[in-house]
Write a protein that holds these residues in place. Structure first.
Motif, PDB file in Angstrom:
ATOM      1  N   PRO A 241       0.827  -1.214   0.000  1.00 55.22           N
ATOM      2  CA  PRO A 241       0.000   0.000   0.000  1.00 55.22           C
ATOM      3  C   PRO A 241       0.863   1.267   0.000  1.00 55.22           C
ATOM      4  CG  PRO A 241      -0.917  -1.598   1.503  1.00 55.22           C
ATOM      5  CD  PRO A 241       0.410  -2.154   1.042  1.00 55.22           C
ATOM      6  N   ALA A 242       0.436   2.249  -0.773  1.00 57.29           N
ATOM      7  CA  ALA A 242       1.109   3.545  -0.934  1.00 57.29           C
ATOM      8  C   ALA A 242       2.400   3.457  -1.746  1.00 57.29           C
ATOM      9  CB  ALA A 242       1.367   4.223   0.406  1.00 57.29           C
ATOM     10  N   ASP A 243       2.741   2.291  -2.251  1.00 65.32           N
ATOM     11  CA  ASP A 243       3.924   2.145  -3.097  1.00 65.32           C
ATOM     12  C   ASP A 243       3.604   2.665  -4.498  1.00 65.32           C
ATOM     13  OD1 ASP A 243       6.513   1.500  -3.708  1.00 65.32           O
ATOM     14  OD2 ASP A 243       6.303  -0.650  -3.374  1.00 65.32           O
ATOM     15  N   VAL A 244       4.585   2.638  -5.378  1.00 66.58           N
ATOM     16  CA  VAL A 244       4.423   3.136  -6.740  1.00 66.58           C
ATOM     17  C   VAL A 244       4.424   1.968  -7.717  1.00 66.58           C
ATOM     18  CG1 VAL A 244       5.409   4.585  -8.553  1.00 66.58           C
ATOM     19  CG2 VAL A 244       5.565   5.300  -6.170  1.00 66.58           C
TER      20      VAL A 244
ATOM     21  N   LEU B 174      -4.661   2.869  -8.476  1.00 67.41           N
ATOM     22  CA  LEU B 174      -5.326   3.893  -7.656  1.00 67.41           C
ATOM     23  C   LEU B 174      -6.438   3.288  -6.803  1.00 67.41           C
ATOM     24  CD1 LEU B 174      -5.591   6.891 -10.139  1.00 67.41           C
ATOM     25  CD2 LEU B 174      -4.133   6.702  -8.116  1.00 67.41           C
ATOM     26  N   GLU B 175      -7.217   2.401  -7.396  1.00 63.48           N
ATOM     27  CA  GLU B 175      -8.298   1.751  -6.652  1.00 63.48           C
ATOM     28  C   GLU B 175      -7.764   0.952  -5.469  1.00 63.48           C
ATOM     29  OE1 GLU B 175     -10.265  -0.594  -9.607  1.00 63.48           O
ATOM     30  OE2 GLU B 175     -11.469   1.089 -10.331  1.00 63.48           O
ATOM     31  N   GLU B 176      -6.550   0.438  -5.601  1.00 65.42           N
ATOM     32  CA  GLU B 176      -5.948  -0.376  -4.544  1.00 65.42           C
ATOM     33  C   GLU B 176      -5.033   0.426  -3.618  1.00 65.42           C
ATOM     34  OE1 GLU B 176      -6.820  -3.308  -3.714  1.00 65.42           O
ATOM     35  OE2 GLU B 176      -8.146  -3.613  -5.428  1.00 65.42           O
ATOM     36  N   GLY B 177      -5.076   1.753  -3.720  1.00 66.84           N
ATOM     37  CA  GLY B 177      -4.312   2.596  -2.806  1.00 66.84           C
ATOM     38  C   GLY B 177      -2.840   2.709  -3.130  1.00 66.84           C
ATOM     39  N   ARG B 178      -2.493   2.471  -4.381  1.00 65.64           N
ATOM     40  CA  ARG B 178      -1.112   2.623  -4.815  1.00 65.64           C
ATOM     41  C   ARG B 178      -1.002   3.852  -5.707  1.00 65.64           C
ATOM     42  NH1 ARG B 178      -2.770  -1.948  -2.287  1.00 65.64           N
ATOM     43  NH2 ARG B 178      -1.122  -3.488  -2.091  1.00 65.64           N
ATOM     44  N   ARG B 179       0.175   4.430  -5.761  1.00 65.15           N
ATOM     45  CA  ARG B 179       0.442   5.504  -6.710  1.00 65.15           C
ATOM     46  C   ARG B 179       0.942   4.852  -7.993  1.00 65.15           C
ATOM     47  NH1 ARG B 179       4.799   8.497  -3.779  1.00 65.15           N
ATOM     48  NH2 ARG B 179       5.187   6.413  -3.000  1.00 65.15           N
TER      49      ARG B 179
END
Length: 57
Positions: A29-32, A48-53
């Motif tokens: 999570p929050a990774d690119v 984006l839907e999964e909380g990643r950049r």
């Protein structure tokens, strides 16, 4: 999984369900997530839907 055809679509679309397990397994999570062949943006949207950049080229 078969790609659904619709007018105006990128010729090589694939469903988000195909890439979602890869994103969940490979990016915390929050990774690119890097998509060097962005195409229609399915990977970016799913990231984006999964909380990643994401970075799309």
């Amino acid at each position: 999984m078969a790609a659904a055809h619709f007018d105006g679509a990128h010729f090589a679309t694939f469903p988000p369900e195909l890439i979602r397990p890869c994103i969940l397994a490979g990016a915390p999570p929050a990774d690119v997530v890097l998509d060097p062949f962005m195409g229609s943006g399915t990977t970016a949207l799913t990231a984006l839907e999964e909380g990643r950049r994401f970075i799309g080229i």
